[in-house]
Design an enzyme around this catalytic site. Structure first.
Site, PDB file in Angstrom:
ATOM      1  N   GLY A 102       2.979  32.343  26.704  1.00 27.37           N
ATOM      2  CA  GLY A 102       4.394  32.074  26.429  1.00 27.37           C
ATOM      3  C   GLY A 102       4.618  31.689  24.982  1.00 27.37           C
ATOM      4  N   ASN A 103       5.814  31.240  24.688  1.00 27.53           N
ATOM      5  CA  ASN A 103       6.138  30.823  23.318  1.00 27.53           C
ATOM      6  C   ASN A 103       7.061  29.615  23.336  1.00 27.53           C
ATOM      7  OD1 ASN A 103       9.059  31.757  23.109  1.00 27.53           O
ATOM      8  ND2 ASN A 103       8.035  33.652  23.760  1.00 27.53           N
TER       9      ASN A 103
END
Ligand code: C5P
Length: 225
Positions: free
Chosen positions: A29-30
């Site tokens: 993810g980010n």
């Protein structure tokens, strides 16, 4: 009071960060909070638009009253949701942080540390949704892209951003200088708005809803030009 200058316009905004699963409990993810995209959706509702918010993962955010919410976890889900919502829309805003790559394999069961020795994660490139939307664009549809740029000086950042605007083929590019107190995981944002007609303006450091107003001003100016 805000201008009702988006009255009658159908707007689609993507927000948040995609999560690309490795197995049922893990993902790549980010750090996107979703705040800028949600602020854009909220401001668009206030300015009279009919709004669809396509939301990937975000921090806990209040719902955007008056907007249709579509949830998307992965880049692939966000892609389908955007193509679906784009039909008949006047303005598309790709504020979501879409993962450029996803794990090539998604394990059906939780990967155990006893399954194998440490090994690299094989990655597959995700489609560029913004580029696809530009490719499929209906006559007169306005498309806004985002660019989070790191760089030592603004000249550098702007050079990259101008090239990105051309490459992506969108009408407006919102350029965020990523760094201390700006863009990811913060309340504030600053940057530049670049238009395909060549106009450029700086957005001073301010709240994300302030930046949202500036972005909508630029979109309205682009439509009316
Ligand atoms: O090339 P870069 O990732 O910097 O471009 C950012 C812009 O492209 C954002 O508007 C983002 O939402 C969009 N994007 C996309 N699909 C991807 C990667 C980025 O639509 N796979």
């Amino acid at each position: 009071a805000l201008p009702r200058d988006l009255e009658g316009r159908r707007v689609v905004v993507s927000a948040g960060g995609t999560r690309e699963p490795l197995d049922p409990v893990r993902y790549l993810g980010n750090r996107s909070s979703g705040k800028q995209g949600y602020a854009l959706a909220r401001t668009a509702v206030q300015r009279g638009a009919t709004v669809t918010l396509v939301s990937a993962a975000t921090v806990a955010l209040p719902e955007v009253a008056g907007a249709e919410l579509v949830r998307a976890g992965t880049a692939e889900e966000l892609r389908s949701a955007m193509h679906e919502a784009a039909k008949g829309a006047d303005i598309l805003v790709m504020a979501a942080a879409v993962a450029d790559f996803r794990p090539t394999e998604r394990a059906e069961y939780k990967i155990k540390k006893t399954d194998h020795d440490p090994r690299p994660i094989a990655l597959t490139r995700n489609p560029d949704i913004l580029a696809e939307l530009v490719e499929a664009r209906a006559e007169g549809q306005v498309i806004v892209g985002f660019a989070a740029e790191t760089g030592d000086d603004s000249g550098d950042v702007l050079e990259h951003a101008r090239a990105k605007l051309k490459r992506k083929g969108c009408d407006l590019l919102v350029v965020n200088a990523v760094g201390e107190g700006k863009a990811f995981e913060t309340e504030d944002n600053a940057g530049w708005l670049l238009s395909a007609d060549g106009s450029e303006r700086a957005v001073e450091l301010g709240s994300k809803s302030y930046m949202a107003s500036d972005i909508w001003d630029a979109v309205v100016a682009f439509i009316e030009a």
